[in-house]
Design an enzyme around this catalytic site. Structure first.
Site, PDB file in Angstrom:
ATOM      1  CB  CYS A 140      -0.920   0.046   1.205  1.00  0.00           C
ATOM      2  SG  CYS A 140      -1.899   1.567   1.230  1.00  0.00           S
TER       3      CYS A 140
ATOM      4  CB  CYS B  42      -2.570   5.436   4.082  1.00  0.00           C
ATOM      5  SG  CYS B  42      -4.048   4.567   3.573  1.00  0.00           S
ATOM      6  CB  SER B  43       0.071   1.119   5.850  1.00  0.00           C
ATOM      7  OG  SER B  43       1.236   1.848   5.688  1.00  0.00           O
ATOM      8  CB  CYS B  44      -4.999  -0.084   2.617  1.00  0.00           C
ATOM      9  SG  CYS B  44      -5.659   1.590   2.577  1.00  0.00           S
TER      10      CYS B  44
END
Lengths: 106, 207
Positions: B108, B111-113
């Protein structure tokens, strides 16, 4: 080395998910607010992304917390000045609490 | 409120970040936006009940049940939901099937989903800026860092997660597991294998 049980299988337990308790609290508050309809997950992802891609590079959960502070203000759940005042109150509460006892607001 | 500045070593001290979190939690619960017990429950759920085991179950079932595998290909959100794993964020899931022609890697960049409902909480490296940027520019190099060498004739596809779409990689079934039960197979499925930074374990690695 042969793993003795599934807990030692590589990839499952190589690190704790939260390094400190506050990270778990900050994470769970976002999930709780979303479940209660305070914001959509899209809104949260956008706020977190803006924070992560901002000028300041910080550890992930520091970004997470800053994004949480931003979104609760945007959604007028509380204000930045109330958060500041309450933070000072917690510092004051800690300063008058003997070490080892739970810290409570006066 | 009286200020007591006599905080010596015998008194407590909160880090600034801890005080910020307490300020949020106390204000938001006073106003009724969150319930502290519910917050604790969420922490517990994500730390102990949800985790890569859910995803491992999905993968093992796809190896043993062709009908489930087809469903997973067509509508991963519904197929995963049928096993009782529901996302609280309402995003869609897509399953990516590794084969002898393609290796999938999930990242991701935004945003680091992460597919929390099947993989629990993301590992630290997944959230790190170097992984997020390098995975797109140099996926084979990143995979080598994880000890994964992908032959040149196998293509590497990188999938960028978003708030709406999360991915789970279905690794190839290890050889020598033809007569294995779904439960035994699930123990071969690591979290990294489902992100694409690893392979499923071989029988020898868990025996």
């Amino acid at each position: 080395m042969i793993p003795s049980d599934t807990h030692t299988v590589p990839g499952f337990e190589d690190e704790p998910v939260f390094e400190e308790p506050w990270q778990a609290q900050a994470f769970a508050m976002v999930v709780a607010l979303h479940q209660n309809g305070a914001f959509t997950w899209d809104e949260w992802a956008a706020t977190l992304s803006a924070e992560i891609h901002g000028p300041t590079k910080r550890p992930y959960y520091d970004h997470w917390l800053a994004a949480l502070e931003n979104i609760v203000e945007q959604k007028r759940l509380t204000s930045a000045s109330d958060l500041r005042k309450r933070k000072v109150a917690w510092h004051d509460a800690a300063a008058r609490t003997p070490h080892g006892q739970p810290i409570r607001l006066g | 409120m009286p200020h007591d500045h006599s905080d010596g070593p015998e008194h407590s001290h909160l880090s600034d970040i801890d005080a910020r979190v307490r300020a949020l939690e106390s204000l938001l619960s006073e106003k009724g936006y969150i319930d502290s017990a519910a917050v604790d429950e969420i922490v517990d759920t994500y730390q102990t009940k949800i985790g890569p085991r859910n995803g491992a179950h999905v993968v093992a079932k796809s190896w043993t049940d062709p009908e489930f595998r087809n469903w997973l290909e067509r509508d991963a959100t519904a197929a995963i939901h049928s096993l009782g794993y529901t996302s609280r964020q309402g995003e869609h899931m897509q399953a990516l099937f590794n084969s002898d022609q393609v290796h999938h890697l999930v990242v991701c960049t935004l945003c680091s989903c992460y597919p929390w409902s099947v993989l629990g909480l993301p590992p630290t490296w997944y959230k790190s800026p170097p992984f997020r940027s390098r995975a797109v520019i140099d996926p084979r190099g990143v995979l080598q860092d994880f000890g994964i060498n992908i032959p040149d004739d196998v293509s590497v596809e990188v999938h960028d997660s978003t708030a709406e779409m999360r991915y789970i990689v279905i690794p190839e079934r290890p050889t020598g597991t033809d007569d294995w039960s779904e439960d035994a197979l699930s123990k071969l499925v690591t979290r990294n294998a489902m992100i694409g930074t690893g392979f499923a374990l071989s029988p020898a690695e868990v025996s």
